[in-house]
Structures are given as C-alpha cells and as structure tokens.
Design a protein around this motif. Structure first.
Motif, PDB file in Angstrom:
ATOM      1  N   ARG A 219       0.738  -1.154  -0.141  1.00 24.04           N
ATOM      2  CA  ARG A 219       0.236  -0.097  -0.065  1.00 24.04           C
ATOM      3  C   ARG A 219       0.870   1.294   0.140  1.00 24.04           C
ATOM      4  O   ARG A 219       0.606   2.383  -0.641  1.00 24.04           O
ATOM      5  CB  ARG A 219      -1.146   0.177   1.337  1.00 24.04           C
ATOM      6  CG  ARG A 219      -1.972  -0.943   1.313  1.00 24.04           C
ATOM      7  CD  ARG A 219      -3.232  -0.759   2.028  1.00 24.04           C
ATOM      8  NE  ARG A 219      -2.745  -0.440   3.292  1.00 24.04           N
ATOM      9  CZ  ARG A 219      -2.956  -1.285   4.220  1.00 24.04           C
ATOM     10  NH1 ARG A 219      -3.417  -2.634   4.149  1.00 24.04           N
ATOM     11  NH2 ARG A 219      -2.467  -0.785   5.604  1.00 24.04           N
ATOM     12  N   GLN A 220       1.836   1.141   0.599  1.00 25.89           N
ATOM     13  CA  GLN A 220       2.637   2.397   0.722  1.00 25.89           C
ATOM     14  C   GLN A 220       3.418   2.643  -0.478  1.00 25.89           C
ATOM     15  O   GLN A 220       3.519   3.798  -1.040  1.00 25.89           O
ATOM     16  CB  GLN A 220       4.083   1.915   1.748  1.00 25.89           C
ATOM     17  CG  GLN A 220       4.893   3.415   2.023  1.00 25.89           C
ATOM     18  CD  GLN A 220       5.924   2.811   3.156  1.00 25.89           C
ATOM     19  OE1 GLN A 220       5.578   2.009   3.838  1.00 25.89           O
ATOM     20  NE2 GLN A 220       6.775   3.823   3.448  1.00 25.89           N
ATOM     21  N   VAL A 221       3.835   1.604  -1.234  1.00 23.50           N
ATOM     22  CA  VAL A 221       4.510   1.803  -2.659  1.00 23.50           C
ATOM     23  C   VAL A 221       3.301   2.476  -3.655  1.00 23.50           C
ATOM     24  O   VAL A 221       3.947   3.372  -4.354  1.00 23.50           O
ATOM     25  CB  VAL A 221       4.978   0.309  -3.342  1.00 23.50           C
ATOM     26  CG1 VAL A 221       5.205   0.506  -4.663  1.00 23.50           C
ATOM     27  CG2 VAL A 221       6.266  -0.225  -2.452  1.00 23.50           C
ATOM     28  N   ARG A 222       2.228   1.863  -3.495  1.00 28.13           N
ATOM     29  CA  ARG A 222       1.225   2.352  -4.511  1.00 28.13           C
ATOM     30  C   ARG A 222       0.948   4.062  -4.207  1.00 28.13           C
ATOM     31  O   ARG A 222       0.381   4.828  -4.749  1.00 28.13           O
ATOM     32  CB  ARG A 222      -0.027   1.420  -4.477  1.00 28.13           C
ATOM     33  CG  ARG A 222       0.189   0.110  -4.994  1.00 28.13           C
ATOM     34  CD  ARG A 222      -0.937  -0.759  -5.234  1.00 28.13           C
ATOM     35  NE  ARG A 222      -1.490  -1.245  -4.032  1.00 28.13           N
ATOM     36  CZ  ARG A 222      -2.408  -0.960  -3.258  1.00 28.13           C
ATOM     37  NH1 ARG A 222      -3.240   0.062  -3.966  1.00 28.13           N
ATOM     38  NH2 ARG A 222      -2.927  -1.614  -2.338  1.00 28.13           N
ATOM     39  N   ALA A 223       0.722   4.227  -2.529  1.00 26.95           N
ATOM     40  CA  ALA A 223       0.277   5.522  -2.364  1.00 26.95           C
ATOM     41  C   ALA A 223       1.288   6.653  -2.648  1.00 26.95           C
ATOM     42  O   ALA A 223       1.004   7.801  -2.984  1.00 26.95           O
ATOM     43  CB  ALA A 223      -0.055   5.321  -0.556  1.00 26.95           C
ATOM     44  N   PHE A 224       2.570   6.210  -2.814  1.00 27.55           N
ATOM     45  CA  PHE A 224       3.694   7.035  -2.954  1.00 27.55           C
ATOM     46  C   PHE A 224       4.139   7.147  -4.473  1.00 27.55           C
ATOM     47  O   PHE A 224       5.205   7.514  -5.017  1.00 27.55           O
ATOM     48  CB  PHE A 224       4.752   6.970  -2.075  1.00 27.55           C
ATOM     49  CG  PHE A 224       4.443   7.306  -0.609  1.00 27.55           C
ATOM     50  CD1 PHE A 224       3.335   8.147  -0.434  1.00 27.55           C
ATOM     51  CD2 PHE A 224       5.089   6.533   0.285  1.00 27.55           C
ATOM     52  CE1 PHE A 224       3.171   8.266   0.879  1.00 27.55           C
ATOM     53  CE2 PHE A 224       4.821   6.859   1.761  1.00 27.55           C
ATOM     54  CZ  PHE A 224       3.857   7.657   1.890  1.00 27.55           C
ATOM     55  N   ASN A 225       3.305   6.581  -5.425  1.00 30.20           N
ATOM     56  CA  ASN A 225       3.562   6.627  -6.733  1.00 30.20           C
ATOM     57  C   ASN A 225       2.438   7.439  -7.281  1.00 30.20           C
ATOM     58  O   ASN A 225       1.252   7.096  -7.290  1.00 30.20           O
ATOM     59  CB  ASN A 225       3.637   5.003  -7.483  1.00 30.20           C
ATOM     60  CG  ASN A 225       3.593   5.017  -8.843  1.00 30.20           C
ATOM     61  OD1 ASN A 225       4.028   6.046  -9.409  1.00 30.20           O
ATOM     62  ND2 ASN A 225       3.604   4.010  -9.344  1.00 30.20           N
ATOM     63  N   PRO A 226       2.885   8.855  -7.775  1.00 28.36           N
ATOM     64  CA  PRO A 226       4.242   8.929  -8.470  1.00 28.36           C
ATOM     65  C   PRO A 226       4.984   9.998  -7.245  1.00 28.36           C
ATOM     66  O   PRO A 226       6.032  10.382  -7.749  1.00 28.36           O
ATOM     67  CB  PRO A 226       3.947   9.897  -9.624  1.00 28.36           C
ATOM     68  CG  PRO A 226       2.652  10.689  -9.064  1.00 28.36           C
ATOM     69  CD  PRO A 226       1.795   9.701  -8.368  1.00 28.36           C
TER      70      PRO A 226
END
Length: 310
Positions: A219-226
């Motif tokens: 979830r962290q990876v997706r939330a901080f993309n982009p």
C-alpha cells in the motif's frame, strides 16, 4: 454562471476545462505563483494557469489572500460563485463571503473521511475499499463545510495514487458541473462520526520498513507513486520502488529486509509478515526499470539485505 476559479495542479485544470465546456463564464482565475521546475529551474506556470491563458482568462496570482486589496479585486468581479480545487492557499471569511453562492470546493474524498491535504494517498495507505469526491460549501474550518454533491468509486487492486488521482479528477470535473447547474441546492451537513484527517505527505514516510507486513508495504508503494516514491536502502544507496506485489501467505523464514530471490519476476524481500516482490525500481540518477533490466545493471543476490529504518 459568472464564476471565479481557484486552483493549481492538473486535478484542478480538468475541472476548469469542464466548467468552460459547460458554457460558464469564468472571468478570473486564481492560481499559485509560478514555481521553478526542471533541470534549469526555470519558472513554470501551473496547469490551471496554462488552461486559463489558452482560454483568454485573466490570471491572478496573489501570494496570500489575507490582503484586503485581494478581497477588493475579487469583489470587483461580481461573481455568482467561486470554484476552488487544490488551490493551495487558505481562504479567509472575507473571501468566502464574496460570491453570491459562496465558495465551492472539489475535495477528493468521501467527507468527513480524509479532511485535509493528502486524501488520495491516505486512503491508499489505510487500505480503504473506496474513495470519491465531495463538492463542499466552504467554511473557515478544515474541510468541515456541508456537502452539495458527491460521487464514489471503488479503489481497484493495484491502484496507485496517480491512477486514483486521474479517476477522481474526472469525477470531480463532472460533479462540479452538475452542482453548478443545480445551485443553490440543499447542502447536507457532514456527520460528526467518521472524521479522519489526511496530513500532508512527508518524504520521511517514503522509506520502507521491512518489519511491517508485506500488505502494508505494498500500500505504501502504491500510495507514494508518483510522489514522492517509496524508498529502500540497499548497501547504503537509496532505491526508489515504483511497483511491487505482495505475497501474504509466504513465510520465507528470513529476517525482514533479506532478499529471498531475485529474477525477471522481481526481487522478493522478506517482511515482518509475508514477502514483497519489487517489480519496478530506480536508482538515483537512473531511469525507472522493470526488475529484469534493473538487475542486469545492478545485480542483487539472495541473502543481500535492505536496511531497516532507525
């Protein structure tokens, strides 16, 4: 209607496009001052300013709205309403009182959940099943005003902040046009229950803590993309992680941060619970690369360890 529009990023620019396409008369656009950007750090206009200039609309870029001179500038427009979308400045009561129908905010959450600056990222971090947009009558409180119109949509598996932003921008553009057509409308007060706050994203939040469950890190990876991009430290070097997939049922029996396997399908890293497979990565100064291409230039072998945050 005769309108003032206030907004800055692409989310707001899409709404301005829709309002103009619906035939409304936008006589003044407020947006943040031009900011330096790019390698040359040349001043760059906001997406909203670009739309306004292309449409021949006067642009007003005050550094603050606390100045009475700015209030008089807005009053001179004699606007029926002011539409606000991700503008970036606080509107004092004197500004909220200027238009006949007040100021309408396009907010990217299902209020009262995620009031504040970063509702899209916070919804993803929390694992929310759905998101949406509310058209709110603005008050001086932080996103506390009554809601005139709203719409919701599911948060799909693999959704990133970027993809959810684009969907919500389209939804917000449609809803504001519908709201303007129905003014004055009947705003509904927000319920007291379910209030949460979406604090501004701090870059320090981007570092991955492998002691957490793989599902949380995904979830962290997706939330901080982009933005700002999730960060992992390998041999003291920061690596941006843009895409990942979690396997919550895998138990590698390795310490959190340990590379379990590395191949074309990704770099599998042990977590506090499960495994996170990194599938798109970027080293400083490099390009975003699929795992296979990243590994070709930056070999990572099983047993290597990503650092844990202090």
């Amino acid at each position: 209607m005769k309108l003032i529009f206030a907004g800055t990023p692409e989310f707001a620019a899409l709404a301005l496009h829709a309002i103009l396409a619906a035939g409304h008369q936008v006589t003044l656009v407020l947006t943040q001052p031009d900011r330096p950007a790019g390698r040359g750090m040349a001043l760059r206009p906001s997406p909203v300013k670009e739309v306004a200039l292309a449409a021949g609309i006067e642009v007003f870029q005050p550094p603050t709205l606390k100045d009475p001179a700015a209030w008089e500038r807005l009053r001179a427009e004699q606007a029926e309403a002011m539409v606000v979308a991700a503008y970036g400045l606080i509107l004092p009561q004197a500004v909220l009182d200027v238009p006949r129908f007040g100021c309408l905010n396009i907010h990217a959450s299902l209020l009262p959940r995620w009031r504040g600056a970063a509702p899209i990222q916070r919804a993803l971090l929390a694992g929310d099943a759905e998101s949406g947009v509310c058209i709110m009558q603005m008050e001086t409180g932080l996103d506390t005003g009554p809601v005139l119109h709203s719409g919701r949509l599911p948060i799909e598996p693999g959704e990133t902040a970027g993809s959810l932003h684009d969907k919500l921008a389209e939804l917000g553009a449609r809803l504001i046009v519908e709201t303007l057509a129905g003014l004055p409308g009947t705003p509904a007060p927000q319920p007291d229950a379910g209030v949460t706050y979406a604090a501004k994203i701090d870059k320090a939040e981007a570092q991955l803590d492998w002691r957490l469950p793989a599902e949380r890190l995904d979830r962290q990876v997706r939330a901080f993309n982009p933005f700002p991009g999730a960060v992992a430290l390998l041999d003291g070097v920061p690596v941006k992680v843009w895409r990942a997939a979690c396997a919550t049922d895998e138990n590698p029996g390795a310490a959190p941060g340990t590379v379990v396997s590395a191949g074309a399908d990704g770099i599998a890293v042990a977590c506090g619970q499960g495994v996170l497979r990194l599938t798109e990565l970027q080293k400083a100064g490099g390009r975003r690369l699929p795992a296979a291409q990243f590994l070709a230039g930056h070999p990572v072998r099983p047993g290597a360890a990503f650092a844990l945050p202090a």
